[in-house]
Write an enzyme that holds these catalytic residues in place. Structure first.
Site, mmCIF file in Angstrom:
data_model
loop_
_atom_site.group_PDB
_atom_site.id
_atom_site.type_symbol
_atom_site.label_atom_id
_atom_site.label_comp_id
_atom_site.label_asym_id
_atom_site.label_seq_id
_atom_site.Cartn_x
_atom_site.Cartn_y
_atom_site.Cartn_z
ATOM 1 N N ASN A 199 0.824 -1.212 0.000
ATOM 2 C CA ASN A 199 0.000 0.000 0.000
ATOM 3 C C ASN A 199 0.854 1.255 0.000
ATOM 4 O O ASN A 199 0.818 2.074 0.925
ATOM 5 C CB ASN A 199 -0.945 0.016 1.217
ATOM 6 C CG ASN A 199 -2.099 -0.924 1.040
ATOM 7 O OD1 ASN A 199 -2.014 -1.875 0.265
ATOM 8 N ND2 ASN A 199 -3.171 -0.682 1.762
ATOM 9 N N SER A 253 12.940 -17.646 -9.720
ATOM 10 C CA SER A 253 13.728 -16.954 -10.735
ATOM 11 C C SER A 253 14.722 -17.937 -11.309
ATOM 12 O O SER A 253 15.147 -18.880 -10.634
ATOM 13 C CB SER A 253 14.483 -15.767 -10.124
ATOM 14 O OG SER A 253 15.413 -15.233 -11.051
ATOM 15 N N TYR A 257 20.337 -12.544 -3.569
ATOM 16 C CA TYR A 257 19.105 -12.744 -4.332
ATOM 17 C C TYR A 257 19.089 -14.130 -4.966
ATOM 18 O O TYR A 257 18.066 -14.839 -4.910
ATOM 19 C CB TYR A 257 18.988 -11.675 -5.416
ATOM 20 C CG TYR A 257 17.770 -11.832 -6.311
ATOM 21 C CD1 TYR A 257 16.528 -11.367 -5.901
ATOM 22 C CD2 TYR A 257 17.868 -12.443 -7.556
ATOM 23 C CE1 TYR A 257 15.408 -11.497 -6.714
ATOM 24 C CE2 TYR A 257 16.755 -12.582 -8.380
ATOM 25 C CZ TYR A 257 15.535 -12.111 -7.956
ATOM 26 O OH TYR A 257 14.424 -12.264 -8.764
ATOM 27 N N LYS A 277 16.245 -17.011 -4.139
ATOM 28 C CA LYS A 277 15.368 -17.632 -5.125
ATOM 29 C C LYS A 277 15.594 -19.143 -5.203
ATOM 30 O O LYS A 277 14.652 -19.900 -5.496
ATOM 31 C CB LYS A 277 15.575 -16.989 -6.490
ATOM 32 C CG LYS A 277 14.998 -15.573 -6.587
ATOM 33 C CD LYS A 277 13.489 -15.561 -6.319
ATOM 34 C CE LYS A 277 12.879 -14.199 -6.564
ATOM 35 N NZ LYS A 277 11.407 -14.189 -6.359
ATOM 36 N N ILE A 281 12.742 -10.145 -17.161
ATOM 37 C CA ILE A 281 11.420 -9.651 -17.525
ATOM 38 C C ILE A 281 11.452 -8.124 -17.477
ATOM 39 O O ILE A 281 11.938 -7.525 -16.505
ATOM 40 C CB ILE A 281 10.332 -10.180 -16.571
ATOM 41 C CG1 ILE A 281 10.332 -11.726 -16.566
ATOM 42 C CG2 ILE A 281 8.965 -9.647 -16.968
ATOM 43 C CD1 ILE A 281 9.955 -12.372 -17.878
ATOM 44 N N THR A 307 10.124 -5.289 -16.480
ATOM 45 C CA THR A 307 9.266 -4.533 -15.573
ATOM 46 C C THR A 307 9.769 -3.093 -15.504
ATOM 47 O O THR A 307 10.779 -2.739 -16.121
ATOM 48 C CB THR A 307 9.295 -5.151 -14.167
ATOM 49 O OG1 THR A 307 10.655 -5.094 -13.670
ATOM 50 C CG2 THR A 307 8.840 -6.604 -14.200
#
Length: 402
Positions: free
Chosen positions: A155, A291, A306, A310, A339, A341
């Site tokens: 949010n 990933s 990372y 993953k 990807i 994004t």
């Protein structure tokens, strides 16, 4: 030299195959494709291989390269497959990224026949990280497939960019909306309605807050979803981010945050939804977004934490698949490649050389788009994959094959 030596055909064939493989490998990983000639056109000079049997020189010839060929790896080889420890990219503040647009033309009535098993009709699906990037595209595919949807996100307040917020409010007439999940939930539903005019039954799309790394926050979010939607059938865990620091300079607090979102967040949501399904004695389907980095090491950017996170997510999915099989709860993993994004686009714009290196290693010849994952996630959630659990579906344009 080779033509004057008598060698058994089987050994000659083996030697030819080995040397062809060696030069093919060198050709593949060289940054300039034209810089390495094919084996058939290569002219051997004084550095050409000689025929020697090192164990018993008198017993027969054996092909063995001289020193100059041995030192190729030290002087030139391996460059494109190595990490550049000087690369450092910190994940930007959420307000520094543009809002992910709803993909046009992905809903609507289908005029081409397909299996009814692909439908998610009357299911309730949860997508964490569903307000942007890959998560938003997957949310849209789930709604287009007939499911109700609960978007879970942090949010993010939009006051950091008030001009854009005002434009968005005027355009959509949402005068009291100040968080991203609610905006995207309403925009997604409006898009679905515009592509399905006259549709009597519309999906229920709700927005929920959660810090996925916090157990109490996750429990509250799941309870809120059940209160508003009545149940949960499917889960997609898409919350996550990546950063680039060398392993020895990676800030420990940021590594903890990354692992908290990627690993803890996946664990907390999958187990939380599983408790609900087991209590209901209901079947369910979960897809965790891993990933290709969980199976390979990306280059040139350093991102060891990372990659490890993953890999943990991928094996967590397999472990939970076995553990919950008796409850008819399926757990699968999708491992995307690169990807495009908003975050990836920002990285490529600031580091243009990355694109050339990345694409050169992708057999499909391009970076993926978020919509490339819409079909795979729908398939794995649906009854068409009811005998598939514990699988890792790589959607990477063939990157991990070479």
């Amino acid at each position: 030299m080779i033509g004057t030596v008598s060698v058994r055909p089987t050994r000659l064939a083996l030697l030819a195959r080995n040397f062809t493989y060696s030069f093919t490998g060198l050709h593949k990983f060289n940054s300039s494709i034209d810089s390495v000639p094919s084996l058939s056109s290569r002219k051997f000079s004084s550095a050409s291989p000689t025929l020697v049997n090192s164990q018993n020189p008198g017993s027969g010839p054996r092909l063995q390269p001289k020193k100059p060929l041995d030192v190729i790896s030290e002087e030139k080889g391996g460059g494109i497959s190595r990490i550049d420890e000087d690369i450092s990219i910190e994940y930007p503040e959420d307000t520094g990224l543009p809002r992910t647009p709803i993909i046009q033309g992905r809903g609507g009535r289908h005029f081409k026949r397909t299996l009814a098993q692909f439908s998610l009709e009357d299911k309730v699906s949860v997508v964490t990280g569903g307000a942007s990037g890959i998560g938003l595209a997957l949310s849209q595919s789930i709604v287009a497939s007939g499911s109700h949807l609960a978007i879970v996100d942090m949010n993010r307040k939009l006051i950091a960019n008030p001009r854009y917020l005002v434009q968005k409010i005027i355009k959509t007439n949402y005068h009291n909306v100040d968080d991203e999940a609610q905006i995207q939930a309403k925009t997604l539903l409006e898009q679905f309605k515009s592509e399905n005019p006259g549709l009597e039954k519309l999906p229920t799309v709700t927005a929920h807050y959660a810090d996925v790394s916090n157990p109490a926050s996750v429990d509250d979010a799941i309870a809120d979803i059940i209160a508003k939607q009545g149940k949960i059938d499917n889960l997609v865990t898409c919350a996550g981010f990546t950063e680039n620091f060398s392993a020895v300079t990676y800030p420990y607090d940021r590594m903890q945050k990354l692992w908290g979102v990627v690993v803890d967040g996946t664990y907390l949501f999958t187990t939380g939804v599983a408790k609900h399904l087991i209590k209901r004695q209901a079947s369910g389907s979960m897809v965790v977004i891993g990933s290709m980095s969980g199976a390979i090491v990306n280059v040139p950017q350093p991102q060891a934490p990372y990659n490890a996170a993953k890999a943990a997510v991928r094996h967590l999915a397999a472990s939970l698949a076995v553990e919950w099989a008796t409850h008819d709860i399926r757990v699968n993993c999708i491992s995307p490649g690169y990807i495009l994004t908003a975050l990836t686009r920002k990285i490529l714009e600031e580091n243009f050389e990355f694109r050339e290196k990345w694409v050169s290693l992708i057999p499909a010849g391009r970076v993926g788009m978020p919509e490339d994952l819409m079909g795979p996630v729908t398939f794995l959630l649906s009854d068409s994959a009811r005998y598939i659990t514990g699988a890792d579906l790589r959607v990477d344009g063939g990157y991990t094959l070479t």
